[in-house]
Design an enzyme around this catalytic site. Sequence first.
Site, PDB file in Angstrom:
ATOM      1  NE  ARG A  32       4.246  14.378 -18.633  1.00  0.00           N
ATOM      2  CZ  ARG A  32       3.294  14.425 -19.290  1.00  0.00           C
ATOM      3  NH1 ARG A  32       3.307  14.248 -20.739  1.00  0.00           N
ATOM      4  NH2 ARG A  32       2.128  14.080 -18.585  1.00  0.00           N
ATOM      5  N   GLY A 100      -3.679  19.008 -26.713  1.00  0.00           N
ATOM      6  CA  GLY A 100      -4.294  19.151 -25.219  1.00  0.00           C
ATOM      7  C   GLY A 100      -3.272  19.120 -24.186  1.00  0.00           C
ATOM      8  NE  ARG A 128      -8.906  17.347 -26.006  1.00  0.00           N
ATOM      9  CZ  ARG A 128      -8.126  16.523 -25.902  1.00  0.00           C
ATOM     10  NH1 ARG A 128      -7.163  16.836 -26.993  1.00  0.00           N
ATOM     11  NH2 ARG A 128      -7.664  15.677 -25.095  1.00  0.00           N
ATOM     12  CB  SER A 173      -6.850  13.700 -15.967  1.00  0.00           C
ATOM     13  OG  SER A 173      -6.017  14.548 -16.933  1.00  0.00           O
ATOM     14  CD  GLN A 175      -3.728  15.927 -21.305  1.00  0.00           C
ATOM     15  OE1 GLN A 175      -4.693  16.699 -21.460  1.00  0.00           O
ATOM     16  NE2 GLN A 175      -3.640  15.542 -22.723  1.00  0.00           N
ATOM     17  CG  ASP A 321      -3.864   8.848 -25.531  1.00  0.00           C
ATOM     18  OD1 ASP A 321      -4.797   9.132 -25.106  1.00  0.00           O
ATOM     19  OD2 ASP A 321      -2.747   9.087 -25.186  1.00  0.00           O
ATOM     20  CE  LYS A 348      -8.331  11.107 -23.487  1.00  0.00           C
ATOM     21  NZ  LYS A 348      -7.317  11.578 -22.561  1.00  0.00           N
TER      22      LYS A 348
HETATM   23  C1  S3P Z   1      -1.188  12.655 -21.862  1.00  0.00           C
HETATM   24  C2  S3P Z   1      -2.359  12.238 -21.260  1.00  0.00           C
HETATM   25  C3  S3P Z   1      -3.847  11.375 -21.508  1.00  0.00           C
HETATM   26  C4  S3P Z   1      -3.666  11.483 -23.102  1.00  0.00           C
HETATM   27  C5  S3P Z   1      -2.735  12.350 -23.840  1.00  0.00           C
HETATM   28  C6  S3P Z   1      -1.493  12.511 -23.156  1.00  0.00           C
HETATM   29  C7  S3P Z   1      -0.052  13.085 -21.067  1.00  0.00           C
HETATM   30  O1  S3P Z   1      -4.714  12.614 -21.192  1.00  0.00           O
HETATM   31  O2  S3P Z   1      -4.684  11.049 -23.432  1.00  0.00           O
HETATM   32  O3  S3P Z   1      -2.609  11.878 -25.359  1.00  0.00           O
HETATM   33  O4  S3P Z   1       0.891  13.224 -21.900  1.00  0.00           O
HETATM   34  O5  S3P Z   1      -0.236  13.545 -19.992  1.00  0.00           O
HETATM   35  P1  S3P Z   1      -5.375  12.540 -19.929  1.00  0.00           P
HETATM   36  O6  S3P Z   1      -4.298  12.702 -18.733  1.00  0.00           O
HETATM   37  O7  S3P Z   1      -5.997  13.861 -19.761  1.00  0.00           O
HETATM   38  O8  S3P Z   1      -6.277  11.279 -19.949  1.00  0.00           O
END
Ligand code: S3P
Length: 442
Positions: A32, A100, A128, A173, A175, A321, A348
């Site tokens: 970020r 991801g 994924r 999530s 993400q 994680d 994952k």
């Molecule tokens: C992350 C969010 C998580 C985590 C990933 C990092 C992030 O995934 O598993 O390693 O930096 O926003 P999800 O939000 O899809 O669970």
Amino acid sequence: MSDEHNIQYRAEPGGSLKGKARVPGDKSVSHRAIMLGALADGVTEIEGFLEGEDSLATLRAFRDMGVEISDPEAGRVVVKGVGLHGLKAPAKALDLGNSGTSMRLIAGLMSGQSFDTTLIGDASLSRRPMRRVSDPLSSMGAAIETGADGTPPLHIHGGRRLHGIDYDMPVASAQVKSSLLLAGLYAEGETRVREPAVTRDHTERMLDAFGYAVNRDGGWIGVTGGGRLRATGIRVPSDISSAAFFIVGASIAPGSDLVLESVGINPTRTGVVDIMRLMGARIDLQNERLEGGEPVADIHVTAAPLKGIDIPEYLVPLAIDEFPAIFVAAACAAGTTRLSGARELRVKESDRIQVMADGLQALGIDAEPTPDGMIIQGGRLEGGRVDSHGDHRIAMSFAMAALCANGEILIDDCKNVATSFPGFPELAGSLGLHLSVGAADG
Ligand code: S3P
């Protein structure tokens, strides 16, 4: 090349973890910091940046879009922000490797650009699910093509006008949340998301730090498009997800006494501490302080007898994680540990339920995978050979398992440890794990 694919860890049984250590910078925060620094007005200085393959993939992607970013030097990175509308069309597809987080967050940002982009990744990332971001981004007006089954590559068309939406997220999530909020910077009106359970809030905190207002209203989190990001200094804490291997290792290895310095203890990330304490771990948070908008502490862990528990479901997103490491703790605990409500583990970097169950079984542990979790009978780990399936966290978890095993553990396919934890074997070795790295002989 074949060596690269066959990096094998050989972990000898026994030992204890002792001393003081600083694990590398937080991966989520590092991604970020590059993204917001690149899009800010002015120069952002980052300290403690994770020089791992995942966050470097994000760094390279923004360089490919014309942003001047210095080579990381001992965790220091200088990003010359180009402003929200200053990115340039990349000459080729953005290759996000194993990451991801890079792909899902950048998909949100690319939805609001004037140019087309293609996002690609390695074999694991290419399996994924991406519809969790492409569907809601399309509702905002984005035009995104995914591969078959909603997997990468993503082709994102530029020049679209985005508009804010209210999105009730079907999965917890960070993400997905972050992808939509970042697209929201480019949307007309307000983009709001509501999570089914609290997830890591680094995007919200960092938007605040860059002077971009985040609205929190009841369960809704929103941003209004059309603002600006102001460059700032970012200090990245050590990654609690990397510390987790050592928290588990020091708990299961008799005689251990370990301090992990300056670890991020953002309450949306500390599920591993709560779960391990419920299992009987002795973990003290010392010297708690705020650094650059994120709470940090030194984490002191001493060995303790662990017991099996039913893991409370509300802790699942807060430790998402860390389950590979927690499963190892459960294997060394007295009694049964049950996890449910963690279906996300199946999508994952690997299917972490199946791959961990297979590995624990190979080491003589009764580990029963369920659709959304696992039931583990604690016992005595035997030596054996396990396959990490190229999943960094699985490789490091099984390395720690040797601390309470009867025999040597061989772990295949460990090269991706470098995605999140460069220098893991050296650091683990210096603290007392008997680990060597070599090429597998098939
Ligand atoms: C992350 C969010 C998580 C985590 C990933 C990092 C992030 O995934 O598993 O390693 O930096 O926003 P999800 O939000 O899809 O669970």
